[in-house]
Design an enzyme around this catalytic site. Structure first.
Site, PDB file in Angstrom:
ATOM      1  N   TYR A   1       0.848  -1.192   0.000  1.00  0.00           N
ATOM      2  CA  TYR A   1       0.000   0.000   0.000  1.00  0.00           C
ATOM      3  C   TYR A   1       0.884   1.243   0.000  1.00  0.00           C
ATOM      4  O   TYR A   1       1.909   1.290   0.686  1.00  0.00           O
ATOM      5  CB  TYR A   1      -0.859  -0.036   1.263  1.00  0.00           C
ATOM      6  CG  TYR A   1      -2.179   0.687   1.223  1.00  0.00           C
ATOM      7  CD1 TYR A   1      -3.142   0.383   0.275  1.00  0.00           C
ATOM      8  CD2 TYR A   1      -2.489   1.644   2.188  1.00  0.00           C
ATOM      9  CE1 TYR A   1      -4.374   1.015   0.282  1.00  0.00           C
ATOM     10  CE2 TYR A   1      -3.723   2.279   2.206  1.00  0.00           C
ATOM     11  CZ  TYR A   1      -4.659   1.962   1.244  1.00  0.00           C
ATOM     12  OH  TYR A   1      -5.883   2.590   1.259  1.00  0.00           O
TER      13      TYR A   1
ATOM     14  N   GLY B   1      -6.304   0.992   7.546  1.00  0.00           N
ATOM     15  CA  GLY B   1      -7.056   0.577   8.724  1.00  0.00           C
ATOM     16  C   GLY B   1      -6.647  -0.796   9.230  1.00  0.00           C
ATOM     17  O   GLY B   1      -6.444  -1.730   8.447  1.00  0.00           O
TER      18      GLY B   1
ATOM     19  N   ASP C   1      -8.457  -2.929  10.715  1.00  0.00           N
ATOM     20  CA  ASP C   1      -9.463  -3.938  10.402  1.00  0.00           C
ATOM     21  C   ASP C   1      -9.255  -4.507   9.006  1.00  0.00           C
ATOM     22  O   ASP C   1      -9.465  -5.706   8.775  1.00  0.00           O
ATOM     23  CB  ASP C   1     -10.872  -3.356  10.547  1.00  0.00           C
ATOM     24  CG  ASP C   1     -11.061  -2.039   9.799  1.00  0.00           C
ATOM     25  OD1 ASP C   1     -10.065  -1.415   9.380  1.00  0.00           O
ATOM     26  OD2 ASP C   1     -12.228  -1.621   9.635  1.00  0.00           O
TER      27      ASP C   1
END
Length: 250
Positions: free
Chosen positions: A93, A100, A102
């Site tokens: 990324y 996040g 999650d």
């Protein structure tokens, strides 16, 4: 025994794991240190053979109480998931500090179920997130779009006369015959079409990709185990447990 805590936007989930098995899960709309300690002690004392919690991991997308963190740090071998936490996947990324927890945990959970596979994780919660992991274990990113309840709230918040829809089912008519029915059709049928369209776009590029649905709103989508589509409850918790095992010192 391991303690897994996930502070989400809406709920805090507290789970107990032994190896890869989820033993117990409870969700809290609000939690403080006393409530957490009471819950932990009650669960342990109810076991036929009381166990001992040795490790704990916390993931949070909110600012959770500092006293909870201090307690966990001094009581267990503690990990707080962060961009610096070692992972069994590679993060590609461009902005890992904004990724996040999650989303990371869900992808790791998916990989634990389907190693060496192209994966798309669809997490239907406050937001609907799409996260792609290739078969080499590289996390490349995905997409974020408003969740179902957030769409209903937005229509009410940003217009003068559209009502807030609080109750809605999985199946709604295509043609809404009232304002309320039209809103339901637009939101529910629209989000289904959006999700299905994104899935098909991924399938065009990755024909063997496996799709995993998770999150509180997965019941609104077709997750029949066909065409490499699977529904996995509490995938984030499973991923957090995998990350904890990956980092744990015995």
């Amino acid at each position: 025994m391991r303690l897994i805590i996930d502070f989400g936007n809406t709920l805090c989930k507290v789970a107990f794991y032994e190896n890869d098995e989820e033993l117990n899960l409870r969700s809290f709309s609000n939690i403080n240190l006393e409530m957490l300690q009471t819950h932990i002690n009650k669960y342990i004392n109810l076991q036929p053979v009381p166990g001992k919690i040795t490790h704990c991991i916390v993931s949070s997308v909110i600012n959770y109480p500092a006293e909870i963190k201090a307690y966990l740090q001094t009581t267990y071998q503690f990990i707080e998931l962060s961009p610096n936490t070692p992972l069994p996947i590679s993060i590609k990324y461009e902005t890992p500090n904004t990724l996040g927890n999650d989303r990371i945990a869900a992808v790791v959970g998916g990989k634990s179920l389907f190693p060496d596979q192209d994966l798309l994780i669809v997490d239907a919660g406050t937001c609907i997130t799409f996260d792609f992991l290739n078969k080499n274990g590289d996390y490349l990113g995905g997409a974020i779009t408003p969740g179902i309840k957030l769409r209903f709230k937005s229509l009410n918040n940003y217009t003068d006369k559209l009502p807030l829809i609080m109750h809605f089912g999985k199946d709604v008519k295509l043609i809404g015959s009232s304002t309320e029915g039209s809103i339901k059709s637009g939101v529910i049928n629209g989000v289904k079409a959006e999700v299905n369209g994104i899935i098909e776009n991924y399938r065009e590029e990755y024909p063997e990709i496996k799709i995993i649905f998770t999150g509180g709103d997965i019941n609104y989508f077709d997750t029949t185990p066909k065409n490499n589509i699977f529904a996995v409850a509490n995938l984030v918790l499973k991923g957090l447990n995998t990350i904890l095992n990956y980092n744990a010192e015995d």
